[in-house]
Motif scaffolding. Structure first.
Motif, short mmCIF file in Angstrom:
data_model
loop_
_atom_site.label_atom_id
_atom_site.label_comp_id
_atom_site.label_asym_id
_atom_site.label_seq_id
_atom_site.Cartn_x
_atom_site.Cartn_y
_atom_site.Cartn_z
N GLN A 1 2.95 0.35 3.84
CA GLN A 1 2.63 -1.07 3.87
C GLN A 1 2.75 -1.65 2.47
OE1 GLN A 1 -0.61 -2.12 6.37
NE2 GLN A 1 -1.21 -3.85 5.11
N GLU A 5 4.25 -5.50 0.12
CA GLU A 5 4.67 -6.89 0.06
C GLU A 5 6.14 -6.96 -0.31
OE1 GLU A 5 3.30 -10.52 -2.77
OE2 GLU A 5 1.73 -9.28 -1.89
N ASP A 59 3.29 -2.71 -3.85
CA ASP A 59 1.86 -2.95 -3.78
C ASP A 59 1.35 -2.95 -5.21
OD1 ASP A 59 1.59 -0.28 -4.57
OD2 ASP A 59 0.90 0.42 -2.62
N GLN A 91 3.61 -9.81 3.65
CA GLN A 91 3.01 -8.48 3.78
C GLN A 91 3.58 -7.85 5.05
OE1 GLN A 91 0.79 -7.33 1.50
NE2 GLN A 91 0.31 -5.41 2.46
N VAL A 92 4.09 -6.62 4.95
CA VAL A 92 4.70 -5.96 6.09
C VAL A 92 4.28 -4.50 6.16
CG1 VAL A 92 6.75 -7.44 6.18
CG2 VAL A 92 6.79 -5.38 4.79
N GLN A 93 4.39 -3.95 7.35
CA GLN A 93 4.26 -2.51 7.56
C GLN A 93 5.64 -2.04 8.00
OE1 GLN A 93 0.76 -1.05 8.88
NE2 GLN A 93 1.50 1.02 8.71
N GLN A 139 6.98 -4.54 10.78
CA GLN A 139 5.96 -5.37 11.43
C GLN A 139 5.35 -6.30 10.38
OE1 GLN A 139 3.50 -2.15 12.78
NE2 GLN A 139 4.50 -2.06 14.78
N ARG A 158 2.78 -8.70 8.52
CA ARG A 158 1.32 -8.70 8.47
C ARG A 158 0.77 -9.96 7.80
NH1 ARG A 158 0.67 -5.17 12.13
NH2 ARG A 158 0.77 -2.99 11.58
#
Length: 144
Positions: free
Chosen positions: A2, A4, A22, A48-50, A72, A74
């Motif tokens: 996860q 950015e 991050d 923000q992503v996963q 995904q 976030r």
């Protein structure tokens, strides 16, 4: 993983490139055009992503990258939120006002270089600068 998104680029071929970061680290990422179905909202810096994928080596540059297979969103990332807050604060203080801006000189008299003081890169830069702009005062701030 996860983080950015930053430095987002959509290549004309349809491939997408970005840096996932991050507070402590970052890694280059690539999404091949036929890997992921189009997202409802396009990716932008600060999102923000996963992500899930495979670490590969980009041989041309000898760098690791993450080949993203699942992404995904976030929401807005912490780093982008902090950046936007700082920008609003400085704007409120008037630091971006047009009357505060200075014109750049057509020919600078002094420049600063931040790099290692040893090695071929600094020697090359100094050589070129001395040939092309012998009037320049050159300040070197050494780093490792």
């Amino acid at each position: 993983m996860q983080g950015e998104i930053s430095n987002y680029k959509l290549h004309p071929s349809g491939h997408q490139y970005f840096t996932l970061q991050d507070q402590r680290a970052q890694i280059a990422c690539v999404i091949w055009r036929d890997t992921i179905a189009p997202l409802r909202q396009p990716l932008v810096d600060g999102t923000q992503v996963q992500v899930y994928g495979t670490v590969t080596v980009f041989e041309a540059q000898g760098k690791y990258q993450l080949r993203v297979e699942i992404l995904q969103p976030r929401g807005l990332g912490l780093l982008q939120a902090k950046f936007e807050a700082l920008k609003r604060k400085l704007q409120a203080e008037g630091l971006f006002a047009p009357e505060r801006k200075r014109r750049l000189p057509k020919f600078p008299r002094r420049i600063g270089i931040v790099m290692s003081p040893t090695g071929a890169a600094i020697r090359d830069m100094l050589n070129v600068l001395r040939r092309r702009a012998p009037w320049l005062q050159i300040l070197i701030n050494p780093v490792r």
